[in-house]
Write a protein that holds these residues in place. Sequence first.
Motif, PDB file in Angstrom:
ATOM      1  N   THR A   1       0.834  -1.211   0.000  1.00  0.00           N
ATOM      2  CA  THR A   1       0.000   0.000   0.000  1.00  0.00           C
ATOM      3  C   THR A   1       0.860   1.250   0.000  1.00  0.00           C
ATOM      4  N   GLU A   2       1.911   1.250   0.807  1.00  0.00           N
ATOM      5  CA  GLU A   2       2.804   2.415   0.857  1.00  0.00           C
ATOM      6  C   GLU A   2       3.488   2.637  -0.488  1.00  0.00           C
TER       7      GLU A   2
ATOM      8  N   VAL B   1       2.386   1.739  -3.449  1.00  0.00           N
ATOM      9  CA  VAL B   1       1.383   2.236  -4.407  1.00  0.00           C
ATOM     10  C   VAL B   1       1.106   3.718  -4.156  1.00  0.00           C
ATOM     11  N   ASN B   2       1.005   4.106  -2.888  1.00  0.00           N
ATOM     12  CA  ASN B   2       0.766   5.510  -2.562  1.00  0.00           C
ATOM     13  C   ASN B   2       1.893   6.401  -3.066  1.00  0.00           C
ATOM     14  N   TYR B   3       3.132   5.968  -2.828  1.00  0.00           N
ATOM     15  CA  TYR B   3       4.269   6.753  -3.307  1.00  0.00           C
ATOM     16  C   TYR B   3       4.284   6.854  -4.825  1.00  0.00           C
ATOM     17  N   ALA B   4       3.940   5.760  -5.484  1.00  0.00           N
ATOM     18  CA  ALA B   4       3.910   5.778  -6.945  1.00  0.00           C
ATOM     19  C   ALA B   4       2.844   6.740  -7.460  1.00  0.00           C
ATOM     20  N   LEU B   5       1.662   6.707  -6.847  1.00  0.00           N
ATOM     21  CA  LEU B   5       0.583   7.607  -7.268  1.00  0.00           C
ATOM     22  C   LEU B   5       0.950   9.064  -6.996  1.00  0.00           C
ATOM     23  N   LEU B   6       1.527   9.321  -5.816  1.00  0.00           N
ATOM     24  CA  LEU B   6       1.917  10.696  -5.491  1.00  0.00           C
ATOM     25  C   LEU B   6       2.997  11.203  -6.427  1.00  0.00           C
ATOM     26  N   THR B   7       3.930  10.330  -6.780  1.00  0.00           N
ATOM     27  CA  THR B   7       4.970  10.720  -7.729  1.00  0.00           C
ATOM     28  C   THR B   7       4.377  11.035  -9.092  1.00  0.00           C
ATOM     29  N   LEU B   8       3.433  10.196  -9.544  1.00  0.00           N
ATOM     30  CA  LEU B   8       2.784  10.433 -10.832  1.00  0.00           C
ATOM     31  C   LEU B   8       2.007  11.746 -10.822  1.00  0.00           C
ATOM     32  N   ILE B   9       1.266  11.999  -9.732  1.00  0.00           N
ATOM     33  CA  ILE B   9       0.492  13.239  -9.635  1.00  0.00           C
ATOM     34  C   ILE B   9       1.422  14.452  -9.612  1.00  0.00           C
ATOM     35  N   SER B  10       2.535  14.325  -8.887  1.00  0.00           N
ATOM     36  CA  SER B  10       3.499  15.438  -8.828  1.00  0.00           C
ATOM     37  C   SER B  10       4.061  15.754 -10.207  1.00  0.00           C
ATOM     38  N   LEU B  11       4.374  14.708 -10.971  1.00  0.00           N
ATOM     39  CA  LEU B  11       4.895  14.927 -12.321  1.00  0.00           C
ATOM     40  C   LEU B  11       3.849  15.589 -13.213  1.00  0.00           C
ATOM     41  N   ILE B  12       2.594  15.151 -13.074  1.00  0.00           N
ATOM     42  CA  ILE B  12       1.522  15.736 -13.882  1.00  0.00           C
ATOM     43  C   ILE B  12       1.351  17.219 -13.552  1.00  0.00           C
ATOM     44  N   VAL B  13       1.489  17.572 -12.267  1.00  0.00           N
ATOM     45  CA  VAL B  13       1.324  18.966 -11.854  1.00  0.00           C
ATOM     46  C   VAL B  13       2.530  19.810 -12.250  1.00  0.00           C
TER      47      VAL B  13
END
Length: 293
Positions: free
Chosen positions: A10-11, A13-25
């Motif tokens: 879970t951790e 996956v969370n880091y991966a999603l946050l990294t993806l969102i950060s790159l998108i922003v």
Amino acid sequence: MLETRSDKITEAVNYALLTLISLIVLYPLLFVLVASISNPESVLRGEVWLWPKDITFVGYERILGNPEIMRSYGNTIAYTIVGTAVNLVMTIAAAYPLSRKDFAGRGLFTALIVFTMFFSGGMIPTYLIIKKLGLLGSFWVMIIPSAVSVWNVIIMRTFFTTGIPVEMQEAAAMDGCTNMQLLMRIVLPLSMPVIAVMVLFYSVGHWNAYFNALLYLNDRGMYPLQLILREILVQGQMQEMVDVSDDSLARSMMDAEAIKYAAVIVANLPVLMLYPFLQKYFVKGVMIGAVKG
């Protein structure tokens, strides 16, 4: 506590999603920065992605050499500094009494203030009031109509109510502090996190404001930066910055493209520089009122 395998997954996956969102922003900001110093022809052909190509500063040269943009930049700085100061004073003056339990009628006043969040007179009555007050075309027309934000008053009142112990205020009152001394010496020094959040909210609001200027200002010498950028980015009025007589129409269009990206960077740079210093207070401000008990 020991982490189980599911916790680790879970951790991750969370880091991966946050990294993806950060790159998108972050990528649009990076692209605008790179495009502002790249050859406009390369940008229009889609050849610029992560790194500048054929570096040129023609956009910044045009902007910094244009007296109208620099004047509007100074206007925006003045509106932001004065407006934020007025906002803080008015917000504190409204929030502190509403946070005091011994303030008679605070529920009624709170209801009247909150009522304005949902209902207003509208654009035309507001314009007529400002005209009657003689504020049209003045410096203060950018300050007074937006002197108080009801939402920010509620946030600050909540902080005063939940973040500062009542016992501390009572002890100060027993020592002879007046209400004003209590506010200045006890409440405000302990309220720096919410004050920093208010500074960020109000300053960003003033920095990005253009609609009031569009309605109430008719002197271009008083225009804020965002209204000038609106003309550049939306209406495409570039003739004062691009000398068509010296270059071909195609060259002028290329320069206009460079100016567009450079203008976005110039307009947002102060806010981007301010936010890191207030970021920790911003997080605290978001959490105001979230924890009960």
